[in-house]
Design an enzyme around this catalytic site. Sequence first.
Site, PDB file in Angstrom:
ATOM      1  N   SER A 292       0.820  -1.208   0.000  1.00  0.00           N
ATOM      2  CA  SER A 292       0.000   0.000   0.000  1.00  0.00           C
ATOM      3  C   SER A 292       0.856   1.262   0.000  1.00  0.00           C
ATOM      4  O   SER A 292       0.359   2.339  -0.299  1.00  0.00           O
ATOM      5  CB  SER A 292      -0.889   0.006   1.250  1.00  0.00           C
ATOM      6  OG  SER A 292      -0.075  -0.057   2.401  1.00  0.00           O
TER       7      SER A 292
ATOM      8  N   CYS B  73       2.711  -7.224   1.594  1.00  0.00           N
ATOM      9  CA  CYS B  73       1.707  -6.589   2.438  1.00  0.00           C
ATOM     10  C   CYS B  73       0.807  -7.685   3.001  1.00  0.00           C
ATOM     11  O   CYS B  73       0.208  -8.442   2.235  1.00  0.00           O
ATOM     12  CB  CYS B  73       0.904  -5.613   1.579  1.00  0.00           C
ATOM     13  SG  CYS B  73      -0.477  -4.840   2.426  1.00  0.00           S
TER      14      CYS B  73
ATOM     15  N   CYS C  29       2.714  -6.447   9.951  1.00  0.00           N
ATOM     16  CA  CYS C  29       2.492  -5.446   8.898  1.00  0.00           C
ATOM     17  C   CYS C  29       3.885  -5.015   8.457  1.00  0.00           C
ATOM     18  O   CYS C  29       4.750  -4.751   9.306  1.00  0.00           O
ATOM     19  CB  CYS C  29       1.704  -4.259   9.448  1.00  0.00           C
ATOM     20  SG  CYS C  29       1.705  -2.802   8.378  1.00  0.00           S
ATOM     21  N   THR C  30       4.104  -4.974   7.162  1.00  0.00           N
ATOM     22  CA  THR C  30       5.471  -4.722   6.685  1.00  0.00           C
ATOM     23  C   THR C  30       5.973  -3.318   7.067  1.00  0.00           C
ATOM     24  O   THR C  30       7.183  -3.107   7.171  1.00  0.00           O
ATOM     25  CB  THR C  30       5.562  -4.942   5.167  1.00  0.00           C
ATOM     26  OG1 THR C  30       4.533  -4.191   4.504  1.00  0.00           O
ATOM     27  CG2 THR C  30       5.376  -6.413   4.831  1.00  0.00           C
TER      28      THR C  30
HETATM   29  N1  DGL Z   1       2.049  -2.783   4.933  1.00  0.00           N
HETATM   30  C1  DGL Z   1       0.769  -3.341   5.010  1.00  0.00           C
HETATM   31  C2  DGL Z   1       0.700  -4.710   5.666  1.00  0.00           C
HETATM   32  O1  DGL Z   1       1.670  -5.425   5.709  1.00  0.00           O
HETATM   33  C3  DGL Z   1      -0.448  -2.524   5.286  1.00  0.00           C
HETATM   34  C4  DGL Z   1      -0.436  -1.140   5.731  1.00  0.00           C
HETATM   35  C5  DGL Z   1      -1.728  -0.462   5.375  1.00  0.00           C
HETATM   36  O2  DGL Z   1      -1.880  -0.096   4.213  1.00  0.00           O
HETATM   37  O3  DGL Z   1      -2.597  -0.307   6.249  1.00  0.00           O
HETATM   38  O4  DGL Z   1      -0.341  -5.110   6.134  1.00  0.00           O
END
Ligand code: DGL
Length: 256
Positions: free
Chosen positions: A13, A75, A181-182
């Site tokens: 994202s 993600c 979450c990454t």
């Molecule tokens: N980086 C994303 C993940 O690993 C999500 C962050 C988001 O867009 O809320 O879930």
Amino acid sequence: MREAEKPIGVFDSGVGGISTLAAMTRELPEEDFLYYGDTRNAPYGTKTTEEVLACVRQVVERLMQQGIKALAIACNTATGAAAAALRAELQIPVIGMEPALKPAEEAWQGGSILVMATPLTLKQEKFLNLMDRFGAHAVPMPCPGLMELVEREDSAGAKAYLEKTFGEWDMNRVDAVVLGCTHYVFLKNMIRAMIPEKTLITDGNAGTARQLRRVLADRGLLREGSAGSVRMETSGDPEKWMPVMERLYRKGLEIR
Ligand code: DGL
């Protein structure tokens, strides 16, 4: 172009998946990577599954137009929302990720396991299935608003957020914190300094990079022989975001 010579498409994202990208380039230094941050549509984690799926389809269309040989979803939120649909639709391999709860559970010593992730990840069926298998001692910890602080590179804001979040727990009784979450992987050192040394921190980046290698090897798609490359794109304003993305990529390479 020979299939193995094509780039690997990676997306998130926003900038969070750059931490995964860094793990992937470490694991596969001879591959070409094309990273796409869907910054204009971030965050995904407070949207509905349908909304995320619609965003992901646009991203994937862009990446497919550029001739990728595999798609890596960097993600957790987008994997839960879209991986199954993409696997059914695309001819190329799709690699997804999930919160690294399994290694945390394997290290269980009688305490709790906190799973930090976006609200949407924690609601998805994929995560509920993971909890059924490995979540007997796990507590889901939704962190709305935290990815935005990473996007803004707001360290003071992130520190205050985390202090408040961990302040609600007796961290001496927590065996592991899962960065589901990454984006949160960029906060790993900050979190490390805030919680007891004995508390394990897990994330899915290295495991996902290894899985990518396995999938490419199985299909004869590994690129070998010369140094690979990294190209990054964003749906946001490139002037604003490219320097941020490059900075975070360098930071990502240093995170272990
Ligand atoms: N980086 C994303 C993940 O690993 C999500 C962050 C988001 O867009 O809320 O879930």
